[in-house]
Design a protein around this motif. Structure first.
Motif, PDB file in Angstrom:
ATOM      1  N   PRO A  89      18.090 -33.307 -10.219  1.00  0.00           N
ATOM      2  CA  PRO A  89      17.132 -32.202 -10.330  1.00  0.00           C
ATOM      3  C   PRO A  89      16.806 -31.884 -11.792  1.00  0.00           C
ATOM      4  CG  PRO A  89      18.959 -31.648  -8.862  1.00  0.00           C
ATOM      5  CD  PRO A  89      19.359 -32.890  -9.622  1.00  0.00           C
ATOM      6  N   GLY A  90      15.690 -31.175 -11.967  1.00  0.00           N
ATOM      7  CA  GLY A  90      15.275 -30.773 -13.304  1.00  0.00           C
ATOM      8  C   GLY A  90      15.757 -29.382 -13.669  1.00  0.00           C
ATOM      9  N   GLY A  91      15.115 -28.836 -14.715  1.00  0.00           N
ATOM     10  CA  GLY A  91      15.486 -27.512 -15.204  1.00  0.00           C
ATOM     11  C   GLY A  91      15.378 -27.374 -16.705  1.00  0.00           C
ATOM     12  N   GLY A  92      14.642 -28.287 -17.340  1.00  0.00           N
ATOM     13  CA  GLY A  92      14.391 -28.169 -18.771  1.00  0.00           C
ATOM     14  C   GLY A  92      15.613 -28.353 -19.640  1.00  0.00           C
ATOM     15  N   TYR A  93      16.670 -28.991 -19.121  1.00  0.00           N
ATOM     16  CA  TYR A  93      17.956 -29.136 -19.819  1.00  0.00           C
ATOM     17  C   TYR A  93      18.550 -27.780 -20.177  1.00  0.00           C
ATOM     18  CZ  TYR A  93      17.677 -34.235 -20.181  1.00  0.00           C
ATOM     19  OH  TYR A  93      17.654 -35.579 -19.900  1.00  0.00           O
ATOM     20  N   GLN A  94      18.093 -26.709 -19.481  1.00  0.00           N
ATOM     21  CA  GLN A  94      18.655 -25.371 -19.678  1.00  0.00           C
ATOM     22  C   GLN A  94      19.274 -24.829 -18.393  1.00  0.00           C
ATOM     23  OE1 GLN A  94      15.742 -22.862 -22.013  1.00  0.00           O
ATOM     24  NE2 GLN A  94      14.576 -24.772 -21.886  1.00  0.00           N
ATOM     25  N   ARG A  95      19.043 -25.503 -17.292  1.00  0.00           N
ATOM     26  CA  ARG A  95      19.574 -25.157 -15.978  1.00  0.00           C
ATOM     27  C   ARG A  95      19.402 -26.384 -15.102  1.00  0.00           C
ATOM     28  NH1 ARG A  95      14.657 -23.463 -16.923  1.00  0.00           N
ATOM     29  NH2 ARG A  95      15.474 -21.715 -18.127  1.00  0.00           N
ATOM     30  N   VAL A  96      20.023 -26.397 -13.925  1.00  0.00           N
ATOM     31  CA  VAL A  96      19.799 -27.465 -12.961  1.00  0.00           C
ATOM     32  C   VAL A  96      19.335 -26.821 -11.659  1.00  0.00           C
ATOM     33  CG1 VAL A  96      20.808 -29.373 -11.649  1.00  0.00           C
ATOM     34  CG2 VAL A  96      21.515 -28.985 -14.012  1.00  0.00           C
ATOM     35  N   VAL A  97      18.133 -27.192 -11.229  1.00  0.00           N
ATOM     36  CA  VAL A  97      17.556 -26.650 -10.005  1.00  0.00           C
ATOM     37  C   VAL A  97      18.383 -27.117  -8.807  1.00  0.00           C
ATOM     38  CG1 VAL A  97      15.524 -26.731  -8.518  1.00  0.00           C
ATOM     39  CG2 VAL A  97      15.260 -26.474 -10.994  1.00  0.00           C
ATOM     40  N   ILE A  98      18.622 -26.233  -7.861  1.00  0.00           N
ATOM     41  CA  ILE A  98      19.448 -26.560  -6.708  1.00  0.00           C
ATOM     42  C   ILE A  98      18.611 -26.980  -5.504  1.00  0.00           C
ATOM     43  CG2 ILE A  98      21.048 -25.608  -4.985  1.00  0.00           C
ATOM     44  CD1 ILE A  98      22.094 -23.760  -7.264  1.00  0.00           C
ATOM     45  N   ASP A  99      17.603 -26.194  -5.174  1.00  0.00           N
ATOM     46  CA  ASP A  99      16.934 -26.357  -3.883  1.00  0.00           C
ATOM     47  C   ASP A  99      15.788 -27.361  -3.901  1.00  0.00           C
ATOM     48  OD1 ASP A  99      18.445 -24.389  -2.257  1.00  0.00           O
ATOM     49  OD2 ASP A  99      17.694 -22.991  -3.766  1.00  0.00           O
ATOM     50  N   LYS A 100      14.687 -27.062  -4.567  1.00  0.00           N
ATOM     51  CA  LYS A 100      13.469 -27.846  -4.355  1.00  0.00           C
ATOM     52  C   LYS A 100      13.573 -29.282  -4.866  1.00  0.00           C
ATOM     53  CE  LYS A 100      10.963 -26.338  -8.509  1.00  0.00           C
ATOM     54  NZ  LYS A 100       9.699 -25.728  -8.992  1.00  0.00           N
ATOM     55  N   GLU A 101      14.475 -29.540  -5.807  1.00  0.00           N
ATOM     56  CA  GLU A 101      14.622 -30.909  -6.333  1.00  0.00           C
ATOM     57  C   GLU A 101      16.007 -31.490  -6.049  1.00  0.00           C
ATOM     58  OE1 GLU A 101      11.431 -29.952  -9.908  1.00  0.00           O
ATOM     59  OE2 GLU A 101      13.543 -30.188 -10.412  1.00  0.00           O
ATOM     60  N   GLY A 102      16.719 -30.833  -5.124  1.00  0.00           N
ATOM     61  CA  GLY A 102      18.062 -31.289  -4.784  1.00  0.00           C
ATOM     62  C   GLY A 102      18.349 -31.158  -3.307  1.00  0.00           C
TER      63      GLY A 102
END
Length: 319
Positions: A89-102
């Motif tokens: 998943p993405g998140g701008g290297y500031q977070r990791v997205v859980i739902d829509k990309e995981g």
């Protein structure tokens, strides 16, 4: 709030498409990437946090920060076909997205017989030595662990690919082009295995670290606001492509106002120049962060997952 593993897994079922839930595909298994603490920990106060970003109570959109224990959440098909995908998943290297990309794409893949391993990787700005290579260390380790446990999950170790979204698309592409780069000290027998994905699918990816087309937030988080030219080159996958790079599938919306479509175009050109098989789909509309497809209902971009599967079958990674 701090993360509770059981609560997170149980809550994820709300994000699973109805057909996948009917097939009893749930992220019931978690694999820790590293024995004990992950390598290079500096910030020993790091405590994981789950952020809920959705304003619609019917649709979850969570993100994970302060990741101290990187791991894989596994979506197991009822009838595995031997193929597996590392999902980043993405998140701008500031977070990791859980739902829509995981937790949404994981069940979608599992419904189709593909074992999906969703990666929650360490973030460069949260207190690690060699921060720019910390996410890549987790991605390499994840690929090796998947292969090390292939028999347990009924996987053919020669049929393990990688898929990533946005900054996770950068990490996916980075893994594809720098799978042989040593970025951590081996810890066990799994680290003798190959980290090269058999194919890679960066979706609306951050690619270039060139300020002219880079996603500024991802670039600054990964290599800093004023990086040396050598850092820009090393961490731009389009500048690291070789003939050893695996085949790639690229998908991007031309109206993406967050990550310019020029990122995918640059990577496509580099792959073509190196003679690496590549397929690219540029959609007129879709914006950024459309995930597995639900957010693009009625648009042609909605079709990208099926297009990916059709392409992957031509490379014998799914059947």
């Amino acid at each position: 709030m701090t993360i509770d593993r059981r609560t997170l897994l149980a809550a994820s079922l709300a994000a699973v498409p109805a057909s996948a839930a009917a097939a009893s595909v749930t992220p019931a298994t978690t694999i820790a990437l590293w024995p004990g603490e992950a390598p290079g920990l500096i910030n020993r106060s790091l405590t994981e946090i789950v952020l809920e970003r959705s304003k619609n109570p019917a649709v979850r959109d969570r993100a994970l920060t302060n990741i101290r224990r990187p791991r894989l959440d596994v979506f197991r098909p009822a009838r595995p076909n031997g193929a597996a995908m590392l999902v980043i998943p993405g998140g701008g290297y500031q977070r990791v997205v859980i739902d829509k990309e995981g937790y949404e794409i994981g069940p979608w893949l599992a419904e189709r017989g593909i074992t999906a391993f969703v990666l929650f990787y360490r973030l460069p700005g949260e207190g690690w030595r060699d921060p720019a290579n910390t996410p890549l260390a987790d991605a390499q380790r994840a690929m090796r662990l998947i292969r090390a446990r292939a028999s347990e999950y009924a996987i053919d170790p020669t049929r393990v690919g990688a898929m990533g979204f946005s900054a996770g698309g950068h990490l996916c592409a980075d893994l594809a082009v720098r799978h042989m780069r040593r970025v951590y000290t081996p810890v066990d027998a799994a680290d003798t295995l190959d980290a090269r994905p058999m194919l890679a699918a960066p979706i609306y990816p951050v690619v270039s670290m060139d300020a002219a087309i880079a996603h500024a937030g991802s670039r600054d988080a990964l290599i800093g606001a004023s990086p040396a030219d050598s850092f820009v080159t090393e961490h731009s996958p389009d500048l690291q492509v070789t003939r050893a790079t695996p085949p790639m599938f690229l998908s991007h919306a031309a109206d993406d106002k967050t990550v310019p479509v020029a990122n995918s175009i640059a990577l496509h050109a580099a792959l073509r120049d190196a003679g690496v098989p590549v397929e690219m789909h540029l959609f007129e509309r879709g914006g950024h962060g459309f995930g597995w497809g639900r957010r693009t209902a009625g648009l042609s971009a909605h079709l990208w997952p099926e297009l990916f599967l059709a392409w992957a079958r031509t490379h014998a990674s799914v059947r």
